[in-house]
Design an enzyme around this catalytic site. Structure first.
Site, PDB file in Angstrom:
ATOM      1  N   ASN A  13       7.322  19.681  54.536  1.00  0.00           N
ATOM      2  CA  ASN A  13       7.817  19.836  53.155  1.00  0.00           C
ATOM      3  C   ASN A  13       6.686  20.158  52.171  1.00  0.00           C
ATOM      4  OD1 ASN A  13      10.122  19.071  54.403  1.00  0.00           O
ATOM      5  ND2 ASN A  13      10.445  17.177  53.266  1.00  0.00           N
ATOM      6  N   THR A  16      18.083  56.532  18.233  1.00  0.00           N
ATOM      7  CA  THR A  16      18.787  55.251  18.150  1.00  0.00           C
ATOM      8  C   THR A  16      20.217  55.596  18.544  1.00  0.00           C
ATOM      9  OG1 THR A  16      19.425  55.533  15.840  1.00  0.00           O
ATOM     10  CG2 THR A  16      17.347  54.393  16.224  1.00  0.00           C
ATOM     11  N   HIS A  17      20.856  54.731  19.279  1.00  0.00           N
ATOM     12  CA  HIS A  17      22.203  54.988  19.834  1.00  0.00           C
ATOM     13  C   HIS A  17      22.235  56.263  20.677  1.00  0.00           C
ATOM     14  CE1 HIS A  17      23.577  52.075  16.735  1.00  0.00           C
ATOM     15  NE2 HIS A  17      22.691  52.703  15.983  1.00  0.00           N
ATOM     16  N   SER A  20      21.231  68.916  47.234  1.00  0.00           N
ATOM     17  CA  SER A  20      22.597  68.551  47.601  1.00  0.00           C
ATOM     18  C   SER A  20      22.961  69.289  48.887  1.00  0.00           C
ATOM     19  CB  SER A  20      23.546  68.968  46.472  1.00  0.00           C
ATOM     20  OG  SER A  20      24.852  69.132  46.972  1.00  0.00           O
ATOM     21  N   LYS A  78      21.331  72.523  43.422  1.00  0.00           N
ATOM     22  CA  LYS A  78      21.009  71.196  42.862  1.00  0.00           C
ATOM     23  C   LYS A  78      19.584  70.722  43.141  1.00  0.00           C
ATOM     24  CE  LYS A  78      23.130  68.468  41.005  1.00  0.00           C
ATOM     25  NZ  LYS A  78      24.284  67.609  41.000  1.00  0.00           N
ATOM     26  N   ASN A 126      18.018  66.953  42.372  1.00  0.00           N
ATOM     27  CA  ASN A 126      18.430  65.654  41.823  1.00  0.00           C
ATOM     28  C   ASN A 126      17.274  64.669  41.690  1.00  0.00           C
ATOM     29  OD1 ASN A 126      21.137  66.481  41.760  1.00  0.00           O
ATOM     30  ND2 ASN A 126      21.402  65.917  43.911  1.00  0.00           N
ATOM     31  N   GLU A 182      16.585  57.334  40.233  1.00  0.00           N
ATOM     32  CA  GLU A 182      17.893  56.671  40.343  1.00  0.00           C
ATOM     33  C   GLU A 182      17.775  55.444  41.245  1.00  0.00           C
ATOM     34  OE1 GLU A 182      21.181  60.209  39.832  1.00  0.00           O
ATOM     35  OE2 GLU A 182      20.048  60.145  41.681  1.00  0.00           O
ATOM     36  N   TYR A 214      13.632  17.024  49.116  1.00  0.00           N
ATOM     37  CA  TYR A 214      13.742  18.273  49.881  1.00  0.00           C
ATOM     38  C   TYR A 214      15.123  18.407  50.489  1.00  0.00           C
ATOM     39  CZ  TYR A 214      13.083  21.764  53.509  1.00  0.00           C
ATOM     40  OH  TYR A 214      13.223  22.868  54.299  1.00  0.00           O
ATOM     41  N   GLN A 258      14.614  26.250  52.298  1.00  0.00           N
ATOM     42  CA  GLN A 258      14.073  27.207  53.271  1.00  0.00           C
ATOM     43  C   GLN A 258      14.432  28.647  52.885  1.00  0.00           C
ATOM     44  OE1 GLN A 258      13.663  26.440  57.604  1.00  0.00           O
ATOM     45  NE2 GLN A 258      15.516  27.664  57.759  1.00  0.00           N
ATOM     46  N   LYS A 268      12.429  31.832  50.558  1.00  0.00           N
ATOM     47  CA  LYS A 268      11.461  32.883  50.913  1.00  0.00           C
ATOM     48  C   LYS A 268      12.093  34.262  50.979  1.00  0.00           C
ATOM     49  CE  LYS A 268       9.617  29.242  53.525  1.00  0.00           C
ATOM     50  NZ  LYS A 268      10.837  28.504  53.158  1.00  0.00           N
TER      51      LYS A 268
HETATM   52  N1  ARG Z   1      11.070  25.774  57.461  1.00  0.00           N
HETATM   53  C1  ARG Z   1      11.208  24.753  56.478  1.00  0.00           C
HETATM   54  C2  ARG Z   1      11.280  25.399  55.089  1.00  0.00           C
HETATM   55  O1  ARG Z   1      10.938  26.528  54.969  1.00  0.00           O
HETATM   56  C3  ARG Z   1      10.051  23.835  56.512  1.00  0.00           C
HETATM   57  C4  ARG Z   1      10.341  22.488  56.012  1.00  0.00           C
HETATM   58  C5  ARG Z   1      11.195  21.724  56.964  1.00  0.00           C
HETATM   59  N2  ARG Z   1      11.441  20.429  56.457  1.00  0.00           N
HETATM   60  C6  ARG Z   1      12.460  19.685  56.881  1.00  0.00           C
HETATM   61  N3  ARG Z   1      12.591  18.527  56.295  1.00  0.00           N
HETATM   62  N4  ARG Z   1      13.293  20.076  57.789  1.00  0.00           N
HETATM   63  O2  ARG Z   1      11.682  24.795  54.129  1.00  0.00           O
END
Ligand code: ARG
Length: 466
Positions: free
Chosen positions: A114, A159-160, A282, A288, A290, A295, A322, A327, A330
């Site tokens: 953690n 403007t606008h 296109s 075309k 583009n 975009e 926690y 998890q 990420k």
């Molecule tokens: N892979 C977990 C995460 O990214 C690590 C922490 C795991 N902790 C737990 N109490 N299971 O959060």
């Protein structure tokens, strides 16, 4: 089910995890990106265990050696991330165990995944924010160059999305320079708030009697200080949200710039054109060309917003402490980084490459009686009327020009005198777009003299060594 119980936490379990649990629980598919940071954290933690007297010098040597070998094999792309070991921490721990045996288990004295994962992610964000700041800086250089090249070119300011008043094209690009300058600041501020090290917080309460020196850990990992509260350290991801938020705002700016360019390269506007290298065709319409690149910058910004929303929503209902929900932090962070990097690079190319149709911009700057405000201002300054009275007179001149299907500066002096006999021919000097721009000398205005100062100032905010 086979009896292959989890080597990290399987002590109290009789059965192996189900295939589905493994599928939902495993994070190695994405958190392998934290490998470098995880090893860095392990190396420092091992040293802190030596300081605390938990491992001997020879044990430390073996641990460090083992970790460095893993680091090498990761760098050489030889490390096999194993889906049986749920996350990056377990993968590295198990690889170390394979190499140095049970001693590997000592490395985890007083440390939880953690506090480790929060530390890994902070380091990851810190390192990659540096890259984003560098890319913004490079993009700003391109904006400055475009401004210098277009200082005396004139376009309509809107403007606008209606022609409002003429501006220098440089003024337009410098407006974006300012926005990206604030983006850069947001990322730099994030580097300040992220600067506290969670490692040594354990699972939530801190560590037992092991005498882990958190100041040593924090310093060795390049943080300013250890976090203040162990529970907070493992619970919050506001630093990741800050990252996603700064990225979303940056994306918003890039998307607005894209939107302008998309409008500007349409045949009705024809203010700019992209080279073939940055346009697509296109499959059915042979004529075309583009603006797909911009975009897609506009579209990808929505992903940045959804990543921000995703983590905010994940966090809003979590009880203190926690939870495994964390998890998932990420995925948006990594995806956002990848996207921000791409769209910044693309926009850099686009602005470098873009061809400005000066004539069309200039001609357009005259449309919609864009110097009617200058007309009113001249009356205020020369005839002593209030601005409201002058505004009224200028409005009448516009109606007159509309009727005659001409521009304000094409009205005869005799016609103008019908509105007010004191109007003299000097007023015409103020109705030309170039003159109009030149006169906007208030601080930060579009006058050429002001822009020259703004470019000079902008250059001082750029790191030219990057
Ligand atoms: N892979 C977990 C995460 O990214 C690590 C922490 C795991 N902790 C737990 N109490 N299971 O959060």
């Amino acid at each position: 089910m086979t009896k292959k119980i989890n080597p990290l936490w399987g002590g109290r379990f009789k059965l192996d995890s189900s295939a589905l649990l493994k599928k939902i629980n495993n994070s190695i598919d994405f958190d392998y990106l934290l490998a470098k940071q995880d090893i860095k954290v392990c190396l420092v933690y091992a040293k802190s265990l030596k300081k605390a007297g938990i491992v001997s010098s020879s044990e430390l040597k073996k641990i460090l050696n083992g970790l460095n070998k893993i680091s090498d094999s990761i760098k050489k792309n030889k490390f096999l991330f194993n889906a049986d070991y749920e996350d990056i921490h377990m993968n590295i721990e198990m690889a170390l165990k394979e190499d140095i045996g049970d001693l590997a288990g000592k490395l985890h004295t007083g440390k939880s995944r953690n506090d480790q994962v929060a530390t890994d992610l902070k380091i990851w964000i810190r390192e990659n924010v540096g890259e984003i700041i560098k890319l913004i800086n490079n993009f700003q250089k391109v904006l400055i160059k475009k401004s210098e090249d277009n200082l005396f070119n004139i376009m309509p300011g809107f403007t606008h999305l209606q022609n409002a008043q003429p501006i220098s094209v440089a003024h337009y690009f410098l407006a974006f320079f300012e926005m990206f300058e604030r983006d850069k600041k947001r990322f730099k501020n994030l580097l300040k708030t992220i600067d506290e090290c969670p490692l040594g917080s354990g699972a939530l309460v801190g560590t037992n009697f092991y005498k882990i020196d958190r100041k040593f850990i924090s310093k060795s990992l390049g943080f300013n200080k250890p976090t203040n509260n162990s529970l907070d350290s493992v619970s919050d991801r506001d630093f990741a949200i800050d990252f996603l938020s700064a990225s979303s705002i940056l994306g918003m700016h890039l998307s607005r710039l894209s939107e302008d360019l998309i409008i500007w390269c349409s045949s009705s506007f024809s203010f700019v054109s992209f080279s073939d290298a940055l346009s697509t065709g296109s499959s059915i319409m042979p004529q075309k060309k583009n603006p797909d690149a911009v975009e897609l910058v506009r579209a990808k910004t929505s992903l940045l917003y959804s990543n921000l929303m995703s983590l905010l929503t994940t966090m809003k209902g979590l009880p203190m402490g926690y939870s495994k929900d964390l998890q998932e932090d990420k995925i948006p962070v990594f995806k956002t980084y990848e996207t921000v990097q791409l769209i910044l690079l693309v926009m850099c190319e686009v602005i470098k490459d873009i061809n400005i149709n000066k004539k069309q911009m200039y001609n357009s700057s005259k449309l919609n009686f864009s110097t009617a405000t200058d007309f009113a201002d001249w009356i205020v300054m020369n005839l002593g009327y209030t601005f409201r009275q002058a505004h009224h007179l200028a409005g009448k001149a516009v109606v007159m020009a509309e009727k005659k299907k001409c521009n304000l500066f094409e009205l005869e002096l005799d016609d103008l005198k019908k509105l007010d006999s004191k109007i003299s021919k000097k007023i015409y000097n103020f109705l030309d777009p170039h003159k109009s721009v030149e006169n906007k000398k208030s601080e930060g205005g579009t006058a050429f003299s002001e822009i020259k100062k703004a470019i000079k100032k902008a250059k001082t905010k750029i790191d030219y060594k990057r």
